[in-house]
Design a protein around this motif. Sequence first.
Motif, mmCIF file in Angstrom:
data_model
loop_
_atom_site.group_PDB
_atom_site.id
_atom_site.type_symbol
_atom_site.label_atom_id
_atom_site.label_comp_id
_atom_site.label_asym_id
_atom_site.label_seq_id
_atom_site.Cartn_x
_atom_site.Cartn_y
_atom_site.Cartn_z
ATOM 1 N N THR A 133 -6.688 -7.182 -0.204
ATOM 2 C CA THR A 133 -7.351 -6.337 0.810
ATOM 3 C C THR A 133 -6.825 -5.066 0.858
ATOM 4 O O THR A 133 -5.632 -4.891 0.746
ATOM 5 N N ARG A 134 -7.463 -3.917 1.107
ATOM 6 C CA ARG A 134 -7.104 -2.679 1.254
ATOM 7 C C ARG A 134 -6.682 -2.217 2.402
ATOM 8 O O ARG A 134 -7.663 -2.258 3.593
ATOM 9 N N GLN A 135 -5.669 -1.450 2.568
ATOM 10 C CA GLN A 135 -5.352 -0.554 3.743
ATOM 11 C C GLN A 135 -5.988 0.536 3.696
ATOM 12 O O GLN A 135 -5.322 1.127 2.699
ATOM 13 N N GLN A 136 -6.990 1.097 4.151
ATOM 14 C CA GLN A 136 -7.503 2.303 3.777
ATOM 15 C C GLN A 136 -6.802 3.696 4.084
ATOM 16 O O GLN A 136 -7.082 4.528 3.497
ATOM 17 N N ALA A 137 -5.962 3.387 5.280
ATOM 18 C CA ALA A 137 -5.397 4.817 5.489
ATOM 19 C C ALA A 137 -3.646 4.409 6.114
ATOM 20 O O ALA A 137 -3.569 3.241 6.230
ATOM 21 N N CYS A 176 -4.201 -5.677 8.914
ATOM 22 C CA CYS A 176 -5.368 -5.836 7.644
ATOM 23 C C CYS A 176 -5.449 -7.019 7.032
ATOM 24 O O CYS A 176 -6.362 -7.484 6.537
ATOM 25 N N GLY A 201 -3.727 -0.526 -1.374
ATOM 26 C CA GLY A 201 -4.563 0.801 -1.362
ATOM 27 C C GLY A 201 -4.891 1.331 -2.516
ATOM 28 O O GLY A 201 -4.608 0.861 -3.682
ATOM 29 N N ARG A 202 -5.279 2.749 -2.197
ATOM 30 C CA ARG A 202 -5.619 3.406 -3.536
ATOM 31 C C ARG A 202 -4.581 3.596 -4.660
ATOM 32 O O ARG A 202 -3.477 3.708 -4.263
ATOM 33 N N ALA A 239 0.801 -1.149 -0.034
ATOM 34 C CA ALA A 239 0.140 -0.048 0.143
ATOM 35 C C ALA A 239 0.795 1.314 0.135
ATOM 36 O O ALA A 239 0.238 2.184 -0.271
#
Length: 295
Positions: free
Chosen positions: A106-110, A120, A61-62, A15
């Motif tokens: 899976t995403r780490q959002q921050a 995560c 991540g994004r 991420a």
Amino acid sequence: MVEKTKIRKAVFPVAGMGTRFLPATKAVPKEMLTVVDKPVIQYVVDEAIEAGIEHFVFVTGRGKAVIEDYFDIQFELEQLLRERNKKAELTLLEDLLPKAGTASFTRQQAPLGLGHAVWCARDIVGDEPFAVLLPDMIMHSEKGCLKGMVDVYNQTGGNVIAVQECDPDQAHKYGIVGVGDKAGDGFKITEMVEKPAKGTAPSNFYINGRYILQPEVFNILETQERGAGNEIQLTDGMLTLAKNQDFFGYHFQGDTYDCGAKDGFILANLAFALERGDIRPSIEGPLKQLVAKLK
Ligand code: G1P
């Protein structure tokens, strides 16, 4: 010897924003930058495969969707290769494709730190020991770093961390371990500290980005407070786990290239290109000329 639970799953925290590699990483994830002709992440996944890993967990991540695409089929491209009878290229793509169901994302959002990124992955990993491979670090050696760690783990059990020696002046940039008695082909870790203040490191053995951890670390990371750099640090979580579980060090003897940094990335390209029979002959001469100019 008690049979150890097999290390089947590996977590790749991908991420990170890649700020050390701007502007290249503005639109391309650092894990997708190319070393010779493969993205950096492929080298790290290959190291995991060599060590017997069966399931690959990417914490993204994004802006990282292209990593997921890379590990999927590219239907139009493969169709075109088939039509043009490009068999070698097709086989190459097929060989690199993870088996269906063996890659999870899976995403780490921050961006809360490495400890948070690993946390995560808790539901996907579940209740079994697992590996963590930091994707910035590409290892170059006869026997892969994670394979060497799995060999130590099969002797010792517990948690295993790969370490290498660094210039003592650089110790403040890394996680550093204290070195205890020999244990199998590894050694007992007596202490760990993330980014020690200059002159306070317990040794010059730095954590090089490869871990085998027991699943109890997830519960610890859940409530882990922020540490160095105001981030939730994996090293701090491991320190808490070390109160109840053994940690062993594996002294990796190969070369490590930090491909999240420009110099490491360039050196990795040179080192891997020089090993390639199809590339070495055409770059050896020009490279020698370049080096001669250094004198
Ligand atoms: C991370 C770890 C550190 C380790 C390093 C290796 O730090 O927290 O213990 O030594 O990777 O590259 P970071 O590079 O994310 O600051």
